[in-house]
Every structure is written in C-alpha cells, then in structure tokens.
Design an enzyme around this catalytic site. Sequence first.
Site, PDB file in Angstrom:
ATOM      1  N   SER A   1       0.831  -1.209   0.000  1.00  0.00           N
ATOM      2  CA  SER A   1       0.000   0.000   0.000  1.00  0.00           C
ATOM      3  C   SER A   1       0.862   1.254   0.000  1.00  0.00           C
ATOM      4  O   SER A   1       1.965   1.266   0.582  1.00  0.00           O
ATOM      5  CB  SER A   1      -0.853  -0.023   1.272  1.00  0.00           C
ATOM      6  OG  SER A   1      -1.363   1.257   1.564  1.00  0.00           O
TER       7      SER A   1
ATOM      8  N   TYR B   1      -2.910  -0.141   9.859  1.00  0.00           N
ATOM      9  CA  TYR B   1      -3.047  -0.702   8.503  1.00  0.00           C
ATOM     10  C   TYR B   1      -1.712  -0.622   7.766  1.00  0.00           C
ATOM     11  O   TYR B   1      -1.226  -1.617   7.207  1.00  0.00           O
ATOM     12  CB  TYR B   1      -4.130   0.063   7.734  1.00  0.00           C
ATOM     13  CG  TYR B   1      -4.151  -0.261   6.266  1.00  0.00           C
ATOM     14  CD1 TYR B   1      -4.488  -1.542   5.835  1.00  0.00           C
ATOM     15  CD2 TYR B   1      -3.800   0.682   5.306  1.00  0.00           C
ATOM     16  CE1 TYR B   1      -4.483  -1.860   4.485  1.00  0.00           C
ATOM     17  CE2 TYR B   1      -3.797   0.374   3.965  1.00  0.00           C
ATOM     18  CZ  TYR B   1      -4.140  -0.891   3.557  1.00  0.00           C
ATOM     19  OH  TYR B   1      -4.128  -1.212   2.229  1.00  0.00           O
TER      20      TYR B   1
HETATM   21  C1  UGA Z   1      -7.071   4.105   0.257  1.00  0.00           C
HETATM   22  C2  UGA Z   1      -7.606   2.719   0.628  1.00  0.00           C
HETATM   23  O1  UGA Z   1      -8.762   2.785   1.435  1.00  0.00           O
HETATM   24  C3  UGA Z   1      -6.567   1.875   1.305  1.00  0.00           C
HETATM   25  O2  UGA Z   1      -7.053   0.545   1.416  1.00  0.00           O
HETATM   26  C4  UGA Z   1      -5.330   1.898   0.453  1.00  0.00           C
HETATM   27  O3  UGA Z   1      -4.336   1.090   0.922  1.00  0.00           O
HETATM   28  C5  UGA Z   1      -4.857   3.323   0.371  1.00  0.00           C
HETATM   29  O4  UGA Z   1      -5.844   4.021  -0.386  1.00  0.00           O
HETATM   30  C6  UGA Z   1      -3.535   3.493  -0.279  1.00  0.00           C
HETATM   31  O5  UGA Z   1      -3.390   4.217  -1.245  1.00  0.00           O
HETATM   32  O6  UGA Z   1      -2.578   2.917   0.197  1.00  0.00           O
HETATM   33  P1  UGA Z   1      -7.264   6.473   1.286  1.00  0.00           P
HETATM   34  O7  UGA Z   1      -6.309   7.163   0.379  1.00  0.00           O
HETATM   35  O8  UGA Z   1      -7.417   6.989   2.698  1.00  0.00           O
HETATM   36  O9  UGA Z   1      -6.937   4.923   1.410  1.00  0.00           O
HETATM   37  O10 UGA Z   1      -8.667   6.457   0.491  1.00  0.00           O
HETATM   38  P2  UGA Z   1     -10.104   6.987   0.846  1.00  0.00           P
HETATM   39  O11 UGA Z   1     -10.613   6.434   2.116  1.00  0.00           O
HETATM   40  O12 UGA Z   1     -10.934   6.757  -0.364  1.00  0.00           O
HETATM   41  O13 UGA Z   1      -9.869   8.557   1.055  1.00  0.00           O
HETATM   42  C7  UGA Z   1      -9.547   9.391  -0.042  1.00  0.00           C
HETATM   43  C8  UGA Z   1      -9.368  10.797   0.449  1.00  0.00           C
HETATM   44  O14 UGA Z   1     -10.610  11.304   0.958  1.00  0.00           O
HETATM   45  C9  UGA Z   1      -8.374  10.953   1.588  1.00  0.00           C
HETATM   46  O15 UGA Z   1      -7.626  12.134   1.416  1.00  0.00           O
HETATM   47  C10 UGA Z   1      -9.221  11.063   2.833  1.00  0.00           C
HETATM   48  O16 UGA Z   1      -8.604  11.809   3.852  1.00  0.00           O
HETATM   49  C11 UGA Z   1     -10.429  11.786   2.280  1.00  0.00           C
HETATM   50  N1  UGA Z   1     -11.663  11.505   3.032  1.00  0.00           N
HETATM   51  C12 UGA Z   1     -12.030  10.231   3.287  1.00  0.00           C
HETATM   52  C13 UGA Z   1     -12.458  12.570   3.459  1.00  0.00           C
HETATM   53  O17 UGA Z   1     -12.155  13.766   3.231  1.00  0.00           O
HETATM   54  N2  UGA Z   1     -13.602  12.282   4.148  1.00  0.00           N
HETATM   55  C14 UGA Z   1     -13.978  11.013   4.413  1.00  0.00           C
HETATM   56  O18 UGA Z   1     -15.032  10.811   5.058  1.00  0.00           O
HETATM   57  C15 UGA Z   1     -13.179   9.954   3.963  1.00  0.00           C
END
Ligand code: UGA
Length: 322
Positions: free
Chosen positions: A124, A149
């Site tokens: 990841s 994670y």
């Molecule tokens: C994602 C995946 O969920 C992980 O399983 C993966 O390993 C990871 O990518 C990775 O690249 O390694 P994440 O980037 O946190 O993690 O993805 P999302 O949960 O889709 O979030 C995307 C963006 O939206 C982030 O910047 C997060 O901070 C933001 N976000 C998320 C919000 O602003 N509000 C929310 O309620 C959720």
Amino acid sequence: MRVLVTGAAGFIGYHVAQALLARGIEVVGVDDLNPYYDVRLKQARLARLGAGFTFHHLNIAEHEAVMRLGDGVEVIVHVAAQAGVRYSLENPFAYATSNLTGHLSILELARHTPSVKHLIYASSSSVYGTGSTLPYAESERADRPSSLYAATKKADELMSASYTHLFGLKQTGLRFFTVYGPWGRPDMAYFSFAEAISAGQPVTIYEGGRLQRDFTYIDDIIAGILGVFDHPPTDATPHRLFNIGNNRAEYVTDLVRLLEEGLGRKAITVNRPKPEADPEKTCANVDALHGLCGYVPSTKLADGIPRFVEWYKQWQEVRETL
Ligand code: UGA
C-alpha cells in the site's frame, strides 16, 4: 496455466481474475466474503467470473485449508486483505488476522508448492507514512507508518523479504495508490461520497478537501499487474517492490465536484480536521514500474469518476433486486 487469486470477490481481485480469464488462464479464486462491506457486491462480482473460474469460500488465515489450494498453481496474485486506513483504529485485530496471519498462510503455501514460480502481493502507498519525500519513490525508508493498517502492509513486505531470503521465493510487492473505479469498494471516499450525495446525506470532508491523493483508476492498475505478471523476477532480483499509482495527485474537492456533476446533485458537506492516520498528500513515482514493463497510467480523475458514476447508477438499481 493456473493462477490463484486471493480476494477474488474484492475490488482488485475481481478485476485481476477477469483480466486473466480473458487471456484464457485458469483462475482459482479464494475469498471469505466477510461483511466489512455489502456482501451483495462481492457476490455480484463473483457471479460475473465465468468459464475457467473456480471458487473456494474460505478465510486465508485458515492456513491448513489454504495449503490445499496449490495444486498446479504457477502464479499467486495475493490481494486479499483487510483494507482501509481509518478502520484499523476501530478493529485492529481484523488487520492482524487478514494481513499478518493471512499473508503468512500465502507465503507458506508458496513455499511448499514447487509449481509456484511467482507470488505477486498487495502492499500500500500508506507504507510511506510520515517523513517520506514526495513523489514517493521505492527507495524511501518507509518505516514510519501512521496507521496500524500501514504497519501491517509494511510487515507483509518484511515477511516476504524473509521468505525470499530463506526459500528463494520469487515475489513482487505492489504499493497500490488509492484505487478507484467500477465495481469498487464502498468504504472508500469516492464510493461512500456517491452514496451520501445520492441520498441527500452530508459528506464529511477533511480539511476542507485540500488533502490530495494519487487516485489511480482500476484499468491502469490492471495493466500494471499484468505487466508484472509478464515480467517475473529474475534470480538477480528475486523480491521486488513497485509503486503502482497515477503520478498525479488530485484534490478531494475535485473528487467531490466530479461526483456532483456525474450525479447531478450538490453535496452537503461537513468540514472536519483530518484524522491522525491520514497523510496530507500521496503521489507515486512510477519510474521503476515503467522501466520494468512500460507502465504508463493514463486515466485522470476527470475521466475515471464519470465512468465510476455510470456504473454506480446501474448498481444502485441492480442491488435492490438481489
Ligand atoms: C485508500 C484505501 O482505502 C486503502 O485501502 C489503500 O491502501 C490506500 O488508499 C492506499 O493508497 O494505500 P485512502 O487514500 O485513505 O486509502 O482512500 P479513501 O478512504 O478513499 O480517502 C480518499 C481521500 O478522501 C483521503 O484524502 C481522505 O482523507 C479523504 N476523506 C475520506 C475525506 O475527506 N472524508 C472522508 O469521510 C473519507
């Protein structure tokens, strides 16, 4: 040729299985169909995997059962995991079971199955944690994880390194960057925001949407995985790690705007501070994967989100009939 795909009912596993079947490769899939998110979606993915696909319903942490899956398998694509950055604060033991014990089961299977020539496994972008320099290159230390994670994914890389050292296992670890697209994961922002916007419910946006992610479209990811599949490790470099991202960091505000445009509804947003586990920005240097197999991700968020929305609208209708 026979390939074992773990997490075959999951987002990436399903797309990998489909791509391999399209090449005429026999695919053995394994998945525990756990209820972390809508199981109807997992079952609907599986139902689309046709001729050449066989399925085993089991948890990869059950290592004795896993040891029976190796018959004639030449390549393992191990993408089963407990995913999600923030959920690892709520349910840490799910990460230990799937990502540590589960990964070890697959290593043991590969170790004891002489026909296995290559194990491709999921890491990841989150292993870059705090203090890495953007855009992240594989040469970064990546030993300061900001979530459990991330720590389990880094542990997977280290466990794999030990199995290559001890048993000569040929492996490729792929550091995925925020993968999205049709048949995607409902726990991820693009999908959960689409659900909330459609339902007229509020969407929580961290830091006013100024966080940036290297959002990577599933078709680019599959092209990269097939590139790695076609260029297995050599004796000189038996265990390799590659970023598999988009090399194009984009703002969460742009994600929200594209969803609003696709769904034809404005989002009701609630601004919150960023959780400690979330990095400000991710961006992949993909030169190494490009050097291996010519990997060139080509899908911008502005092209990928409309394709996701098109699929999502159909899924909204289909799931009501399941
Ligand atoms: C994602 C995946 O969920 C992980 O399983 C993966 O390993 C990871 O990518 C990775 O690249 O390694 P994440 O980037 O946190 O993690 O993805 P999302 O949960 O889709 O979030 C995307 C963006 O939206 C982030 O910047 C997060 O901070 C933001 N976000 C998320 C919000 O602003 N509000 C929310 O309620 C959720």
